[in-house]
Design a protein around this motif. Structure first.
Motif, PDB file in Angstrom:
ATOM      1  N   GLU A 191     -79.433 -44.105  35.457  1.00  0.00           N
ATOM      2  CA  GLU A 191     -79.204 -42.827  36.141  1.00  0.00           C
ATOM      3  C   GLU A 191     -77.774 -42.345  35.913  1.00  0.00           C
ATOM      4  N   THR A 192     -76.813 -43.259  35.929  1.00  0.00           N
ATOM      5  CA  THR A 192     -75.419 -42.885  35.699  1.00  0.00           C
ATOM      6  C   THR A 192     -75.248 -42.296  34.306  1.00  0.00           C
ATOM      7  N   PHE A 193     -75.891 -42.890  33.299  1.00  0.00           N
ATOM      8  CA  PHE A 193     -75.814 -42.343  31.947  1.00  0.00           C
ATOM      9  C   PHE A 193     -76.466 -40.966  31.865  1.00  0.00           C
ATOM     10  N   ARG A 194     -77.519 -40.726  32.647  1.00  0.00           N
ATOM     11  CA  ARG A 194     -78.149 -39.396  32.675  1.00  0.00           C
ATOM     12  C   ARG A 194     -77.209 -38.376  33.315  1.00  0.00           C
ATOM     13  N   ILE A 195     -76.529 -38.779  34.388  1.00  0.00           N
ATOM     14  CA  ILE A 195     -75.619 -37.865  35.092  1.00  0.00           C
ATOM     15  C   ILE A 195     -74.380 -37.571  34.251  1.00  0.00           C
ATOM     16  N   TYR A 196     -73.873 -38.604  33.542  1.00  0.00           N
ATOM     17  CA  TYR A 196     -72.660 -38.470  32.725  1.00  0.00           C
ATOM     18  C   TYR A 196     -72.990 -38.766  31.262  1.00  0.00           C
ATOM     19  N   PRO A 197     -73.686 -37.845  30.573  1.00  0.00           N
ATOM     20  CA  PRO A 197     -74.142 -38.121  29.214  1.00  0.00           C
ATOM     21  C   PRO A 197     -73.021 -38.269  28.190  1.00  0.00           C
ATOM     22  N   ASN A 198     -71.835 -37.793  28.483  1.00  0.00           N
ATOM     23  CA  ASN A 198     -70.725 -37.866  27.527  1.00  0.00           C
ATOM     24  C   ASN A 198     -69.797 -39.044  27.779  1.00  0.00           C
ATOM     25  N   ILE A 199     -70.264 -40.044  28.509  1.00  0.00           N
ATOM     26  CA  ILE A 199     -69.414 -41.174  28.879  1.00  0.00           C
ATOM     27  C   ILE A 199     -69.019 -42.019  27.665  1.00  0.00           C
ATOM     28  N   GLY A 200     -69.777 -41.920  26.600  1.00  0.00           N
ATOM     29  CA  GLY A 200     -69.435 -42.641  25.373  1.00  0.00           C
ATOM     30  C   GLY A 200     -69.771 -44.116  25.457  1.00  0.00           C
ATOM     31  N   ALA A 256     -69.561 -48.955  36.068  1.00  0.00           N
ATOM     32  CA  ALA A 256     -69.813 -49.924  37.151  1.00  0.00           C
ATOM     33  C   ALA A 256     -70.007 -49.123  38.425  1.00  0.00           C
ATOM     34  N   MET A 257     -71.132 -48.453  38.529  1.00  0.00           N
ATOM     35  CA  MET A 257     -71.416 -47.576  39.661  1.00  0.00           C
ATOM     36  C   MET A 257     -72.462 -48.236  40.545  1.00  0.00           C
TER      37      MET A 257
END
Length: 89
Positions: free
Chosen positions: A3-12, A17-18
Motif C-alpha cells: 500500500e505504501t508503494f501505491r501511495i508513494y509510487p516515486n519512492i524509487g 518502514a511504515m
C-alpha cells in the motif's frame, strides 16, 4: 508495504518502514532479508535493528530537517492542535 508503494509510487529503491504493528514488523524483516544488497542503511527515527533482525551488514544514519519556504511544520502542527485539541493551541 504494498500500500505504501501505491501511495508513494516515486519512492524509487527505498524500502519504506511504515507501520509498526507486529505483522508489519515481520513483513519488513522478511523483505529486508530477501533483498539482494550489500548493506542496509537504517534511516528511521528509531533504530530498526532493535526490533528487526537484519542478516546483512547495516548501519544507522541520522538526519535533520531544514524547512525551506511555507508552510512550515510548526504552523501545520499549530493548526492541527487548534482544530483537534481546542484550548491547547
Amino acid at each position: 508495504m504494498e500500500e505504501t508503494f501505491r501511495i508513494y509510487p516515486n519512492i524509487g529503491t527505498l524500502l519504506p518502514a511504515m507501520g509498526y504493528g507486529d505483522e508489519q514488523v515481520k513483513d519488513l524483516e522478511k523483505t529486508i532479508n530477501k533483498v539482494d544488497c550489500d548493506a542496509v542503511i537504517v534511516g528511521t527515527p528509531i533504530d530498526l535493528r532493535r526490533v528487526v533482525k537484519i542478516k546483512k551488514p547495516s548501519t544507522r544514519v541520522y538526519y535533520d530537517l531544514e524547512e525551506i519556504g511555507e508552510p512550515k511544520l510548526t504552523g501545520i502542527l499549530g493548526e492541527f492542535v487548534k482544530k483537534h485539541l481546542p484550548g491547547r493551541g
